[in-house]
Design an enzyme around this catalytic site. Structure first.
Site, PDB file in Angstrom:
ATOM      1  N   ARG A   1      -6.869  41.374   7.421  1.00 16.88           N
ATOM      2  CA  ARG A   1      -7.475  41.278   6.165  1.00 16.88           C
ATOM      3  C   ARG A   1      -6.231  42.461   5.560  1.00 16.88           C
ATOM      4  O   ARG A   1      -5.746  43.217   6.292  1.00 16.88           O
ATOM      5  CB  ARG A   1      -8.542  41.610   5.887  1.00 16.88           C
ATOM      6  CG  ARG A   1      -9.485  40.672   6.249  1.00 16.88           C
ATOM      7  CD  ARG A   1     -11.086  41.354   5.809  1.00 16.88           C
ATOM      8  NE  ARG A   1     -12.077  40.419   6.373  1.00 16.88           N
ATOM      9  CZ  ARG A   1     -12.904  40.415   7.564  1.00 16.88           C
ATOM     10  NH1 ARG A   1     -12.518  41.611   8.424  1.00 16.88           N
ATOM     11  NH2 ARG A   1     -13.864  39.572   7.841  1.00 16.88           N
TER      12      ARG A   1
ATOM     13  N   LYS B   1     -13.902  44.869   7.576  1.00 16.92           N
ATOM     14  CA  LYS B   1     -15.102  44.487   6.529  1.00 16.92           C
ATOM     15  C   LYS B   1     -16.686  44.718   7.247  1.00 16.92           C
ATOM     16  O   LYS B   1     -16.955  44.535   8.298  1.00 16.92           O
ATOM     17  CB  LYS B   1     -15.021  43.111   6.341  1.00 16.92           C
ATOM     18  CG  LYS B   1     -15.848  42.699   5.223  1.00 16.92           C
ATOM     19  CD  LYS B   1     -15.370  41.299   4.684  1.00 16.92           C
ATOM     20  CE  LYS B   1     -16.383  40.417   3.666  1.00 16.92           C
ATOM     21  NZ  LYS B   1     -16.156  39.296   3.347  1.00 16.92           N
TER      22      LYS B   1
ATOM     23  N   HIS C   1      -4.573  36.842   1.749  1.00 17.72           N
ATOM     24  CA  HIS C   1      -5.623  36.469   2.423  1.00 17.72           C
ATOM     25  C   HIS C   1      -5.480  35.008   3.272  1.00 17.72           C
ATOM     26  O   HIS C   1      -6.122  34.771   4.329  1.00 17.72           O
ATOM     27  CB  HIS C   1      -6.978  36.576   1.719  1.00 17.72           C
ATOM     28  CG  HIS C   1      -8.011  36.570   2.771  1.00 17.72           C
ATOM     29  ND1 HIS C   1      -8.475  37.795   3.471  1.00 17.72           N
ATOM     30  CD2 HIS C   1      -9.072  35.599   3.138  1.00 17.72           C
ATOM     31  CE1 HIS C   1      -9.650  37.412   4.226  1.00 17.72           C
ATOM     32  NE2 HIS C   1      -9.942  36.197   3.854  1.00 17.72           N
TER      33      HIS C   1
ATOM     34  N   ARG D   1      -4.467  34.838   6.611  1.00 22.64           N
ATOM     35  CA  ARG D   1      -5.603  34.996   7.711  1.00 22.64           C
ATOM     36  C   ARG D   1      -6.274  33.789   8.073  1.00 22.64           C
ATOM     37  O   ARG D   1      -6.602  33.229   8.957  1.00 22.64           O
ATOM     38  CB  ARG D   1      -6.631  36.017   7.030  1.00 22.64           C
ATOM     39  CG  ARG D   1      -7.843  36.380   8.023  1.00 22.64           C
ATOM     40  CD  ARG D   1      -8.914  37.189   7.536  1.00 22.64           C
ATOM     41  NE  ARG D   1     -10.278  37.253   7.801  1.00 22.64           N
ATOM     42  CZ  ARG D   1     -10.650  38.004   8.900  1.00 22.64           C
ATOM     43  NH1 ARG D   1      -9.686  38.638   9.747  1.00 22.64           N
ATOM     44  NH2 ARG D   1     -11.922  37.979   9.186  1.00 22.64           N
TER      45      ARG D   1
ATOM     46  N   HIS E   1     -15.979  38.009  12.743  1.00 23.88           N
ATOM     47  CA  HIS E   1     -17.058  37.416  12.060  1.00 23.88           C
ATOM     48  C   HIS E   1     -18.279  37.604  12.893  1.00 23.88           C
ATOM     49  O   HIS E   1     -18.420  37.656  14.193  1.00 23.88           O
ATOM     50  CB  HIS E   1     -16.813  36.009  11.845  1.00 23.88           C
ATOM     51  CG  HIS E   1     -16.018  35.659  11.126  1.00 23.88           C
ATOM     52  ND1 HIS E   1     -15.219  34.239  11.162  1.00 23.88           N
ATOM     53  CD2 HIS E   1     -15.207  36.224   9.818  1.00 23.88           C
ATOM     54  CE1 HIS E   1     -14.273  34.079   9.927  1.00 23.88           C
ATOM     55  NE2 HIS E   1     -14.340  35.526   9.511  1.00 23.88           N
TER      56      HIS E   1
ATOM     57  N   TYR F   1     -13.129  26.801   9.430  1.00 24.45           N
ATOM     58  CA  TYR F   1     -11.860  26.415   9.812  1.00 24.45           C
ATOM     59  C   TYR F   1     -11.776  25.026  10.475  1.00 24.45           C
ATOM     60  O   TYR F   1     -10.912  24.381  10.611  1.00 24.45           O
ATOM     61  CB  TYR F   1     -11.264  27.482  10.736  1.00 24.45           C
ATOM     62  CG  TYR F   1     -11.320  28.701   9.992  1.00 24.45           C
ATOM     63  CD1 TYR F   1     -10.464  28.989   8.769  1.00 24.45           C
ATOM     64  CD2 TYR F   1     -12.053  29.870  10.208  1.00 24.45           C
ATOM     65  CE1 TYR F   1     -10.039  30.125   8.058  1.00 24.45           C
ATOM     66  CE2 TYR F   1     -11.956  30.772   9.354  1.00 24.45           C
ATOM     67  CZ  TYR F   1     -11.078  31.058   8.529  1.00 24.45           C
ATOM     68  OH  TYR F   1     -11.038  32.372   7.750  1.00 24.45           O
TER      69      TYR F   1
END
Length: 184
Positions: A39, A64, A129, A132, A155, A164
């Site tokens: 990120r 994050k 972004h 990514r 994640h 995805y």
């Protein structure tokens, strides 16, 4: 709530953006973000000590949600980062701004990234972004397991990573119906 699919660059578009980036620092930032799935803030906050060349990994501290993880370090990116380090000699953060010891600003990254997209002739509604999203999608297209991609992206839930699967670019001719294999 409506969930929109993210925009993804093709491999050719990523390459065009990188090739249009003459500034070594800017090229290193873009190439590193794409090659590792980082990120924008993760790129900004990288320290020199986060690059583990012996294990070919990058440590992402306080990503994050204050989560830490490891992600890929490409051999080609390592060479680019060594060239970058020789030229810039950053003190603390890998990518410093105008003030030594301070990370490069988000605004600076956004500005040069959009300039490079324009120079590469890309008119998609994309952002930094998008690199990514492209990293994850391109890994999935190469056959990398979704669970591994989840770990590399940091994640918590596999549900977040499954987005995805909707972005895959595949050739329908390479997929056969399960009906064709019923008798095998």
């Amino acid at each position: 709530r409506e969930k929109k699919l993210p925009v993804v660059f093709s491999k050719d578009e990523v390459l065009r953006i990188i090739e249009q980036t003459r500034n070594l620092k800017h090229r290193s930032i873009i190439a590193l973000a794409y090659s590792s799935g980082l990120r924008l803030d993760e790129v900004r906050q990288l320290k020199l000590t986060d690059i583990d060349s012996s294990r070919m990994q990058i440590r992402v501290s306080n990503g994050k949600g204050n989560k830490s993880r490891y992600t890929l370090l490409s051999k080609q990116i390592l060479e680019l980062l060594r060239e970058y380090w020789q030229y810039y000699r950053p003190k603390s953060y890998l990518f410093e701004g105008r003030k030594k010891g301070e990370p490069i600003s988000q605004r600076t990254i956004h500005e040069f990234f959009h300039q490079r997209m324009t120079a590469a002739g890309i008119r998609k509604p994309a952002s930094f972004h998008t690199l990514r999203h492209s990293f994850a999608t391109h890994l999935l297209e190469k056959g990398v397991n979704l669970r591994i991609i989840q770990t590399l992206l940091g994640h918590t839930s596999i549900k977040t990573t499954t987005i995805y699967t909707h972005l895959l670019n595949f050739d329908p001719a390479t997929v056969t119906s399960p009906y064709d294999n019923l008798r095998n």
